[in-house]
Design a protein around this motif. Structure first.
Motif, PDB file in Angstrom:
ATOM      1  N   SER A 182      35.964 -56.759 -15.461  1.00  0.00           N
ATOM      2  CA  SER A 182      35.259 -56.807 -14.174  1.00  0.00           C
ATOM      3  C   SER A 182      36.185 -57.110 -12.999  1.00  0.00           C
ATOM      4  O   SER A 182      35.774 -57.005 -11.848  1.00  0.00           O
ATOM      5  N   GLY A 183      37.438 -57.515 -13.284  1.00  0.00           N
ATOM      6  CA  GLY A 183      38.383 -57.812 -12.204  1.00  0.00           C
ATOM      7  C   GLY A 183      38.656 -59.293 -12.007  1.00  0.00           C
ATOM      8  O   GLY A 183      39.357 -59.675 -11.070  1.00  0.00           O
ATOM      9  N   LYS A 184      38.126 -60.126 -12.894  1.00  0.00           N
ATOM     10  CA  LYS A 184      38.246 -61.581 -12.734  1.00  0.00           C
ATOM     11  C   LYS A 184      39.708 -62.050 -12.735  1.00  0.00           C
ATOM     12  O   LYS A 184      40.139 -62.793 -11.853  1.00  0.00           O
ATOM     13  N   THR A 185      40.454 -61.602 -13.750  1.00  0.00           N
ATOM     14  CA  THR A 185      41.847 -62.050 -13.871  1.00  0.00           C
ATOM     15  C   THR A 185      42.689 -61.555 -12.707  1.00  0.00           C
ATOM     16  O   THR A 185      43.512 -62.299 -12.161  1.00  0.00           O
ATOM     17  N   THR A 186      42.501 -60.312 -12.308  1.00  0.00           N
ATOM     18  CA  THR A 186      43.253 -59.779 -11.157  1.00  0.00           C
ATOM     19  C   THR A 186      42.970 -60.589  -9.909  1.00  0.00           C
ATOM     20  O   THR A 186      43.894 -60.928  -9.148  1.00  0.00           O
ATOM     21  N   LEU A 187      41.707 -60.936  -9.691  1.00  0.00           N
ATOM     22  CA  LEU A 187      41.349 -61.736  -8.518  1.00  0.00           C
ATOM     23  C   LEU A 187      42.025 -63.103  -8.579  1.00  0.00           C
ATOM     24  O   LEU A 187      42.545 -63.595  -7.566  1.00  0.00           O
ATOM     25  N   SER A 188      42.047 -63.732  -9.759  1.00  0.00           N
ATOM     26  CA  SER A 188      42.673 -65.053  -9.873  1.00  0.00           C
ATOM     27  C   SER A 188      44.172 -64.962  -9.629  1.00  0.00           C
ATOM     28  O   SER A 188      44.778 -65.867  -9.036  1.00  0.00           O
ATOM     29  N   ARG A 189      44.804 -63.882 -10.064  1.00  0.00           N
ATOM     30  CA  ARG A 189      46.240 -63.697  -9.836  1.00  0.00           C
ATOM     31  C   ARG A 189      46.545 -63.448  -8.367  1.00  0.00           C
ATOM     32  O   ARG A 189      47.603 -63.833  -7.863  1.00  0.00           O
ATOM     33  N   ILE A 190      45.620 -62.822  -7.655  1.00  0.00           N
ATOM     34  CA  ILE A 190      45.787 -62.646  -6.210  1.00  0.00           C
ATOM     35  C   ILE A 190      45.733 -64.007  -5.509  1.00  0.00           C
ATOM     36  O   ILE A 190      46.543 -64.308  -4.631  1.00  0.00           O
ATOM     37  N   ILE A 191      44.763 -64.842  -5.906  1.00  0.00           N
ATOM     38  CA  ILE A 191      44.643 -66.189  -5.324  1.00  0.00           C
ATOM     39  C   ILE A 191      45.912 -66.997  -5.587  1.00  0.00           C
ATOM     40  O   ILE A 191      46.396 -67.730  -4.712  1.00  0.00           O
ATOM     41  N   ALA A 192      46.485 -66.833  -6.789  1.00  0.00           N
ATOM     42  CA  ALA A 192      47.671 -67.607  -7.173  1.00  0.00           C
ATOM     43  C   ALA A 192      48.949 -67.088  -6.526  1.00  0.00           C
ATOM     44  O   ALA A 192      49.992 -67.746  -6.606  1.00  0.00           O
ATOM     45  N   GLY A 193      48.896 -65.932  -5.893  1.00  0.00           N
ATOM     46  CA  GLY A 193      50.093 -65.383  -5.266  1.00  0.00           C
ATOM     47  C   GLY A 193      50.960 -64.599  -6.229  1.00  0.00           C
ATOM     48  O   GLY A 193      52.098 -64.245  -5.900  1.00  0.00           O
ATOM     49  N   ILE A 194      50.451 -64.297  -7.440  1.00  0.00           N
ATOM     50  CA  ILE A 194      51.207 -63.535  -8.439  1.00  0.00           C
ATOM     51  C   ILE A 194      51.077 -62.039  -8.175  1.00  0.00           C
ATOM     52  O   ILE A 194      52.042 -61.276  -8.276  1.00  0.00           O
ATOM     53  N   ILE A 210      49.764 -74.385  -6.777  1.00  0.00           N
ATOM     54  CA  ILE A 210      48.760 -73.654  -7.538  1.00  0.00           C
ATOM     55  C   ILE A 210      49.225 -73.616  -8.995  1.00  0.00           C
ATOM     56  O   ILE A 210      50.258 -73.024  -9.306  1.00  0.00           O
ATOM     57  N   GLY A 211      48.479 -74.268  -9.868  1.00  0.00           N
ATOM     58  CA  GLY A 211      48.824 -74.300 -11.281  1.00  0.00           C
ATOM     59  C   GLY A 211      47.945 -73.363 -12.079  1.00  0.00           C
ATOM     60  O   GLY A 211      46.750 -73.228 -11.795  1.00  0.00           O
ATOM     61  N   ILE A 212      48.527 -72.691 -13.062  1.00  0.00           N
ATOM     62  CA  ILE A 212      47.769 -71.754 -13.895  1.00  0.00           C
ATOM     63  C   ILE A 212      47.941 -72.127 -15.362  1.00  0.00           C
ATOM     64  O   ILE A 212      49.071 -72.341 -15.824  1.00  0.00           O
ATOM     65  N   LEU A 213      46.825 -72.226 -16.063  1.00  0.00           N
ATOM     66  CA  LEU A 213      46.851 -72.411 -17.508  1.00  0.00           C
ATOM     67  C   LEU A 213      46.307 -71.138 -18.137  1.00  0.00           C
ATOM     68  O   LEU A 213      45.119 -70.844 -18.047  1.00  0.00           O
ATOM     69  N   HIS A 214      47.218 -70.373 -18.754  1.00  0.00           N
ATOM     70  CA  HIS A 214      46.816 -69.110 -19.373  1.00  0.00           C
ATOM     71  C   HIS A 214      46.096 -69.374 -20.693  1.00  0.00           C
ATOM     72  O   HIS A 214      46.250 -70.426 -21.312  1.00  0.00           O
ATOM     73  N   GLN A 215      45.334 -68.409 -21.117  1.00  0.00           N
ATOM     74  CA  GLN A 215      44.572 -68.545 -22.359  1.00  0.00           C
ATOM     75  C   GLN A 215      45.510 -68.812 -23.539  1.00  0.00           C
ATOM     76  O   GLN A 215      45.240 -69.648 -24.398  1.00  0.00           O
ATOM     77  N   GLU A 216      46.635 -68.128 -23.563  1.00  0.00           N
ATOM     78  CA  GLU A 216      47.615 -68.305 -24.646  1.00  0.00           C
ATOM     79  C   GLU A 216      48.728 -69.238 -24.162  1.00  0.00           C
ATOM     80  O   GLU A 216      49.856 -68.818 -23.956  1.00  0.00           O
ATOM     81  N   PHE A 217      48.413 -70.505 -23.967  1.00  0.00           N
ATOM     82  CA  PHE A 217      49.437 -71.467 -23.552  1.00  0.00           C
ATOM     83  C   PHE A 217      50.347 -71.786 -24.742  1.00  0.00           C
ATOM     84  O   PHE A 217      50.014 -71.519 -25.905  1.00  0.00           O
ATOM     85  N   SER A 218      51.505 -72.389 -24.453  1.00  0.00           N
ATOM     86  CA  SER A 218      52.408 -72.759 -25.543  1.00  0.00           C
ATOM     87  C   SER A 218      53.109 -74.070 -25.218  1.00  0.00           C
ATOM     88  O   SER A 218      53.371 -74.373 -24.055  1.00  0.00           O
ATOM     89  N   LEU A 219      53.379 -74.843 -26.261  1.00  0.00           N
ATOM     90  CA  LEU A 219      54.148 -76.080 -26.167  1.00  0.00           C
ATOM     91  C   LEU A 219      55.335 -75.968 -27.122  1.00  0.00           C
ATOM     92  O   LEU A 219      55.294 -75.195 -28.079  1.00  0.00           O
TER      93      LEU A 219
END
Length: 560
Positions: free
Chosen positions: A327-339, A373-382
């Motif tokens: 639906s465009g959700k991730t693209t919109l969030s990346r625009i907000i984040a400046g990515i 602006i902090g982003i936590l991706h679905q596939e985070f890693s430690l």
């Protein structure tokens, strides 16, 4: 008997041949707070400057006399009742002295007396702009020449917690809002352990919650036998903090007395008004206008990933962007984040009091906002075989002194839901020793330790079991409460949105269909799913209710 700490005797001050203060006389004792009320132009701020000894404010008539306990060796000054006690700096005996601040010939005494009088001026933020909030407080503590490094670090963090700014410890002062700067100024003044505080509109740039916080801090300051003089346009602040009030009229004291009586006479308030802390800030932090992002695909032609989106997000709220996959959700969030850069439209993000155009490249454009602006991706890693402390500091390039790194990590972990004891134990564990819920919260802490103002979570509940989902939802609500962080949750998980989000937007085919209360948006999303997949609405609702039975209601997490 309380010792007098300040006496004004017939003080007058002229500017341009006109009196701005005329025949001002009063005294102030240890543990006493004096409120100054009056209309704009009545002389309140001038009086504060005269009492502090600012250059250019020397009175034309009268005396301003301070009573102090002074060390004749190192010039440490303290409240008068400490006469005969040991100097905390050099160990010599303190001796009672009276000092006419404008007429003493001892210039060293004059400058040291000024240093011992704390001051907060209206909308004047004397901070080191490039240094962090923490470093600004450390500078103040270091200037006392009384403490070693570890004591200074611990005391600085303690002061930041007192003024509710520990979540901005590493943020440069230039990027703080006016209200945040005001609280750092207060932390710096408290660090100096002054004998008296002069406050000109101390809560003028603060929201109701932090106003109440500052009121309590100042009340405790006076309880410690210190003295305080404050001005405010808010009579309820004067009533809350003053033992006595003077009313200035054209530079003269027209009346003096008990706070409630003076306020009643001048403002007609029928009763003491308690400060409300229930007001929710509606300050916008994100503003999008007609944002578009178009791609070209050989097989699909023009793809309108985001198509004319306009929305605002308020500071400190949890906002959901909901909708089906694609639906465009991730693209919109990346625009907000400046990515991702938009094809068209306006994307504004507020840093401190400054609005940043995210379409403008470079350090003066979106580079000013992206660090916050902090982003936590679905596939985070430690790093699985490194400690949690390493994952929270060294692994992300935080170059902090060892003791402060540990303090900061514990502070963040407690802020997202761990107890202090749990946090200390967690720091020593390797990441592969953690449960899935603990890993997710440590990943959150890894983002939060950079002090983002905006936290974006892309499908945070995608692979979670109900227990982990509950733990993470509780952590997010705690992050909002503890740090004031604005959180954007990108998801198709209706349950998780109901647990956490206050408002949400429903997105489909790159467009925002609706923005509103989360329950309303979830209801529309359920209806949309039924329409898209051709399943009867009652079956969709039944499945959704079944899923919610193994989850937790939003009210249980938020306390709402």
């Amino acid at each position: 008997m309380k010792e007098k700490i300040l006496q004004l005797k017939g003080v007058s001050k002229k500017f341009g041949g006109e009196y701005v203060l005329k025949d001002i006389s009063f005294s102030l004792s240890e543990g006493e707070s004096l409120g100054i009320l009056g209309k704009s132009g009545s002389g309140k701020s001038v009086l504060i400057h005269v009492i502090r000894g600012f250059r250019g404010y020397e009175p034309d008539e009268g005396n301003i006399i301070y009573s102090v306990s002074a060390c004749n060796s190192c010039y440490w000054l303290d409240i008068p009742s400490k006469d005969g006690e040991k100097c905390p700096r050099c160990g010599k005996r303190l001796e009672y002295r009276e000092v006419d601040i404008w007429k003493t010939d001892d210039r060293k005494l004059f400058y040291n007396l000024r240093k011992r009088i704390g001051i907060m001026l209206q909308r004047t933020f004397a901070l080191y702009g490039e240094k962090s909030a923490f470093e600004n407080v450390v500078e103040a503590l270091s200037s006392l020449d009384m403490y070693n490094g570890d004591i200074i670090l611990n005391r600085a963090m303690e002061l930041l917690k007192i003024v509710n700014m520990n979540h901005r410890a590493l943020t440069p002062a230039r990027d703080l809002s006016g209200g945040e700067k005001q609280r750092i100024i207060l932390a710096r003044q408290l660090a100096l352990d002054p004998i008296m505080l002069l406050l000109d509109e101390p809560t003028g740039t603060l929201d109701p919650h932090n106003t109440q916080l500052i009121v309590e801090i100042l009340r405790n300051f006076v309880k410690g036998k210190k003295a305080m003089i404050l001005t405010s346009h808010f009579p309820e602040i004067i009533q809350e903090l003053s033992n006595r009030v003077i009313w200035l009229e054209k530079g003269r004291i027209e009346s003096e007395g008990e706070p409630q009586r003076i306020v009643l006479e001048k403002f007609g308030l029928p009763e003491r008004k308690k400060i409300s802390i229930e007001v929710i800030s509606k300050n916008e932090i994100i503003n999008l206008k007609n944002v578009k992002k178009y791609y070209y695909s050989i097989t699909r032609g023009i793809v309108k990933a985001v198509d004319g989106v306009s929305l605002t997000v308020n500071e400190g709220e949890i906002f959901g962007i909901l909708g089906p996959s694609g639906s465009g959700k991730t693209t919109l969030s990346r625009i907000i984040a400046g990515i991702t850069e938009p094809t068209e439209g306006e994307v504004l993000v507020r840093v401190g009091d400054e609005w940043i155009d995210m379409k403008q490249p470079g350090p003066l454009g979106r580079g000013r906002a992206t660090p916050y602006i902090g982003i936590l991706h679905q596939e985070f890693s430690l790093y699985p075989y490194r400690s949690v402390l390493y994952n929270l500091t060294d692994s992300i390039g935080l170059n902090l002194p060892a003791e402060f790194a540990k303090l900061r990590a514990i502070d963040i972990l407690t802020g997202i839901g761990f107890s202090e004891k749990e946090a200390e134990a967690l720091l020593k564990k390797n990441a592969d020793e953690l449960s899935e819920g603990e890993k997710h919260r440590v990943a959150l802490a890894q983002v939060m330790i950079r002090e983002p103002r905006i936290l974006i979570l892309d499908e945070p509940s995608g692979t979670m079991n109900p227990i982990t989902k509950r733990e993470v939802a509780e952590s997010l609500v705690k992050i909002k409460r503890e740090f004031g962080t604005t959180i954007i949750i990108v998801s198709h998980d209706m349950d998780f949105a109901l647990m956490t989000c206050e408002r949400a937007a429903l997105m489909l085919n790159g467009k925002i269909l609706h923005i509103g209360d989360t329950e309303e948006i979830v209801k529309r999303l359920v209806e949309l799913r039924a329409e898209v997949i051709g399943v009867p609405l009652d079956m969709i609702k039944a499945a959704s209710e079944k899923e919610r039975e193994i989850s937790i209601e939003k009210s249980e997490i938020t306390g709402g």
